[in-house]
Scaffold this motif. Sequence first.
Motif, PDB file in Angstrom:
ATOM      1  N   MET A 247      -9.084   4.055 -11.074  1.00  0.00           N
ATOM      2  CA  MET A 247      -8.736   4.198  -9.668  1.00  0.00           C
ATOM      3  C   MET A 247      -9.856   4.913  -8.904  1.00  0.00           C
ATOM      4  O   MET A 247     -10.357   5.947  -9.347  1.00  0.00           O
ATOM      5  CB  MET A 247      -7.443   5.006  -9.496  1.00  0.00           C
ATOM      6  CG  MET A 247      -6.201   4.395 -10.150  1.00  0.00           C
ATOM      7  SD  MET A 247      -5.712   2.827  -9.432  1.00  0.00           S
ATOM      8  CE  MET A 247      -6.352   1.707 -10.685  1.00  0.00           C
TER       9      MET A 247
ATOM     10  N   ALA B 183      -4.530  -0.449  -6.787  1.00  0.00           N
ATOM     11  CA  ALA B 183      -4.048  -0.407  -8.170  1.00  0.00           C
ATOM     12  C   ALA B 183      -3.805  -1.808  -8.696  1.00  0.00           C
ATOM     13  O   ALA B 183      -4.146  -2.140  -9.836  1.00  0.00           O
ATOM     14  CB  ALA B 183      -2.776   0.433  -8.246  1.00  0.00           C
TER      15      ALA B 183
ATOM     16  N   HIS C  25       2.480  -0.177 -10.559  1.00  0.00           N
ATOM     17  CA  HIS C  25       2.968   1.204 -10.469  1.00  0.00           C
ATOM     18  C   HIS C  25       4.372   1.331 -11.060  1.00  0.00           C
ATOM     19  O   HIS C  25       4.635   2.168 -11.913  1.00  0.00           O
ATOM     20  CB  HIS C  25       2.965   1.650  -9.008  1.00  0.00           C
ATOM     21  CG  HIS C  25       3.164   3.124  -8.832  1.00  0.00           C
ATOM     22  ND1 HIS C  25       4.345   3.750  -9.079  1.00  0.00           N
ATOM     23  CD2 HIS C  25       2.294   4.089  -8.415  1.00  0.00           C
ATOM     24  CE1 HIS C  25       4.223   5.041  -8.841  1.00  0.00           C
ATOM     25  NE2 HIS C  25       2.974   5.276  -8.417  1.00  0.00           N
TER      26      HIS C  25
ATOM     27  N   MET D 254       0.345   8.193  -9.854  1.00  0.00           N
ATOM     28  CA  MET D 254       0.693   7.234 -10.910  1.00  0.00           C
ATOM     29  C   MET D 254       1.395   7.999 -12.033  1.00  0.00           C
ATOM     30  O   MET D 254       0.844   8.941 -12.581  1.00  0.00           O
ATOM     31  CB  MET D 254      -0.572   6.559 -11.449  1.00  0.00           C
ATOM     32  CG  MET D 254      -1.466   5.952 -10.375  1.00  0.00           C
ATOM     33  SD  MET D 254      -0.754   4.492  -9.617  1.00  0.00           S
ATOM     34  CE  MET D 254      -0.973   3.321 -10.947  1.00  0.00           C
TER      35      MET D 254
ATOM     36  N   ALA E  71       2.935   3.580 -14.918  1.00  0.00           N
ATOM     37  CA  ALA E  71       1.605   3.004 -14.714  1.00  0.00           C
ATOM     38  C   ALA E  71       1.087   2.396 -16.006  1.00  0.00           C
ATOM     39  O   ALA E  71       0.107   2.843 -16.588  1.00  0.00           O
ATOM     40  CB  ALA E  71       0.646   4.068 -14.214  1.00  0.00           C
TER      41      ALA E  71
END
Length: 846
Positions: free
Chosen positions: A123, A217, A224, A247, A252
Motif C-alpha cells: 500500500m 487496495a 478489505h 486494513m 485484508a
Amino acid sequence: MSSGKTCRECGTAIPADSPGGFCAQCLFGLGLESAGESVQGLKSKVQSQEPEVARPLTEKAGDRIGRYRLLQEIGHGGCGVVYMAEQEEPVRRKVALKVIKLGMDTRQVVARFEAERQALALMDHPNIAKILDAGITETPYPISDHPLPIGWGEGQGEETALLATRHSPLVTSAGRPYFVMELVGGIKITDYCDQNQLTTRQRLDLFIQVCRAIQHAHQKGIIHRDIKPSNVLVTTQDGTAVPKVYMSPEQAQLGGLDVDTRSDIYSLGVLLYELLTGKTPFDAKELLAAGLEEMRRTIREVEPVKPSTRRTQELTAADKVGRASPCAPPQQTVPPKSGAHGVPRPTTIPSTLNSQRLKELIHLLRGDLDWIVMKCLEKDRARRYETANGLARDIERHLSNEPVVAGPPSNFYRFQKLVRRNKLTFFAATSVAAALILGLGVSSRMYFKERQAHRRALAAEATQSALRREAETGRMQAEAHETALLYWQAFNAFPSLSDKEARTLVDGRGMTFGELAALAARFDEAFKLIRRGAKMQAGCDWLTDPALGPEMWLPTRISEVHKRTALQAAQVRARVALAQGRAPDACEDLLAAFILGRNIGVHGSLVSVMVQADYERRIVEFVGENFFRFTPEALATLVNGIESAPKRTNVSQAMDMEKTAFAGWIIGREQDLRVAAGGDEQKALAAISELLRYVQGEDAEKIIQAAGGTSAGVIAYTSDVMPFYDVMQSLATASPQNLAGVTERAAKLIEGNTNLLVSLILPNVGSARGREVETLTRLAMLRAAVAYRQRGIAGLNSVRDPFGEGPFELRRMESDAAGHGFELQSKLGRLGLNGVQMFKEQPIAH
C-alpha cells in the motif's frame, strides 16, 4: 447496558448473552460471508467460537518488542493485538504495533499474518495507514506434541482460520511476527461528520477519498472485507480532513472463497448510507434479536429502504409526536446527541428548525444519492459498481450535476441534468424559441387576416401599435415621475448649512477631518434617496427619446442648484469615505451623482450638453486627484457604472431638437402671434419681442433691430437661420479626428453672413462640441488609467486615444509625494483644449 464483555473479533463492548461472543457488526459480516452454508452449519460455526479457555496472557504496557516500548493496548481482533508503542531508535516517535496473540501463533495464523504484512507493504496511498517496520519477537514458545493435521487451514475462509486459531496446536518455536504502522490519531468517520456537522457535500467529498483508498487496495489485488466506521479514521492535516483506512489482519487477505472487490462496494454502500442518514440499512439490534437464521434471510432477501425514505419516516414520526404533544415547547431544553448533517437524533420532540433541516436533507437525498446508495446495496453483486473508482466517479457526477450511472437512463432524466448544468443557455434558448414561436404565430394570424380583410387588418395593427406605444409611454412617464419624486425628496432632505459649511462644500477646505466627516454624515438620508433614484434611472431610455415629448423631462426640471449641491456633497462624502478606507461607498456616491448629472439643464439644449459635460469632467478630475485612495476593484466598478449609465443628449441630438423647436415653436409661434394681433403691428411686434426675450434674453433687442423692427422682418429673419442648421449639424457630428477641419470649413461658410442669430448660435455649437469631446476624452483616460493600474502597460495600451492612432501617452509625476502618480496626455491639445489628466493621491487633513 454493557456487561463488561467485548467482541472477540473487534473488541467492541457487547451484551452478556451475545451469540458466539460477537458484536452485531461482526455477526452481520459473518452472515454475509456464510451465505452459501446451511443454517445448521452456521450455528455450529458460531457455537464453536465460544471460548473454551480464558484468553491467553499477552504483553502489557511497559513491555518491549524489539526497539519499541509498549504504551497501551488500543485494539485487538481474533488473532492479533494492536498497541500504541514508542519507537526509541534511531528516531523517537509513537507508532501502532500489531503482534499475534500469545497462544494463537499456528501455521495458519502466522501465514495469514505474514500475508497481511505483505499486503500492507504494497500500500502506498495517503488515505491508507502505512507500514513502517516488521520483525519477530524474541519470546520463546512451547511446542505441542500433537502434529498439525495435513491440509489444515488450506483454502479456508475467515471463520475456518479462526477455528484453527483456537483449536490447532502451536507450531512456532522462536518468536511471534509483528509489524509496525503509522499511528493515526483520528476519530471514526461517522463521529467526525456528526461532531463537525458536515454538510451533505462535505460528507460526499470525504467519502470519495475513502473510495480512492479502497480502489488503491483493489488495484494491489487486496479485498478489505471489513469496511466500517471504526476502520475509517479521519485526521486533520493543514486544516483539511483526511480519512485513514485501516486494513485488519482478519479481512485484508490475499485470497478467499468466492469473494471479490464488489463485496467491498457493498460495505462502502453501507458506510455511505450511515453517513447520509445516521443509521445502517438494517438495525443491528433488531437483527441480533431476530436470531441468526432470520438475520441471514434479512440480509439476503429484504431490500433496505432508500436513504430519503428513511429520513421521511423520521420526519413523519417526529410530526406525529409533535401533534400528540401540542403543549411541548418549540425548542428542546436538553441538546440531543448530534446526528447526520447537524440534525439532532430524534430522542425528544424535534423543533421546527430540525424538521426544516430534515425536509431539506430529504430533498437532497431524493434522486441521485438514493440511486447511488441502492446500487451499492444490490443483492446481486453483478448489478453493483464494478470498482470503487466507479462509485467515486458517480458521486462526482452528482456533485457536478451530470447524469449518474446509477440513475434510470431515460432521455428525460439526461435532458433534466443537461438543463441544470446550462441554466442560462437553456433560459436564453427557451426565450428565443418562445419569441420566435410567438412571432410566427402573430405573423401567420396577421397574414390570414390580411387575406380576408386587408383594410381591417391594417387598422387593427395600427390600433395595436398605438396601444403599445401608449402603454410604453405610460410606463416611461411613471418611471420619470417616480425618479423625479425620489430626487425631490432627496433635495428636501438636504440639511441647512452654515456659511462655513457651505464654503467647505464648495472647495472642501476650512474644516478639520472630524468636522468634514460630520458634514458628510448630515447628507446620509438624502443620498439614500439619490442612490435609489440613480438606480431607477440607470438603463432608462426616456431621457434621450425626443419623440416622447416634454412630459418625460420631469427629472430635468429640478433646480440646478440642488444638483450642484448634490455633486459637491458627493465629493465631500467620497473624501471622507476614502480616508476611512470605504472606497466602495465613495464610488457609489460618485456614481449616483454622475447619473444625476445627466439630468442637468433644459433637456435637449446645447446649454444642457455643456453643463453636463462640465459636471462629468469634475467627477473625473476628483477621481484623478484621489486615484490611489481607491482600490482597483472599486475603480473598476465605478468605470463600469459610468459606461452603463443612461446616455445623455449629445450635441448632434441637441441640434436636431433645437432645429425642431426653432421651426415649430419660435417661427410657428411668431406667425401665430402676428395672426392673433389682427393686423395690429404694434401688438404683434410686442408679442414677438416678448417671445424672443424668453428665448434669447438680452440679445432679443439686437435681433429685432437687425430684422428691421417689424414683426414680418423678425419672422423672415428667424426663418433665414434654418438652412444653417445643416452646416452646424455637420460640426456636431464630426469625429474627434476631423473636428478641427470641419470647424474651419463651417466658419468659412458662415463668414460674412449678416444674420445675427447665426453668429449667436454657431459659437454655442462649437463650444458645446468642444466640451463634449474633452469630457469623452477624460472618461476614456479614466478607463485607461484603471486598466493601467490593473494590468500595467498592457492595460494602458488596450484603451485608444480618441484623437490619436494609439494609446494615451504616459508620463510619471516626479513631484507626487506618494511616488506613484502619473498623467495621461491626449492629442486633444492640438484643438486648443486641455488634453492632460493627472492621477495621483490627494492628501486629506486629519
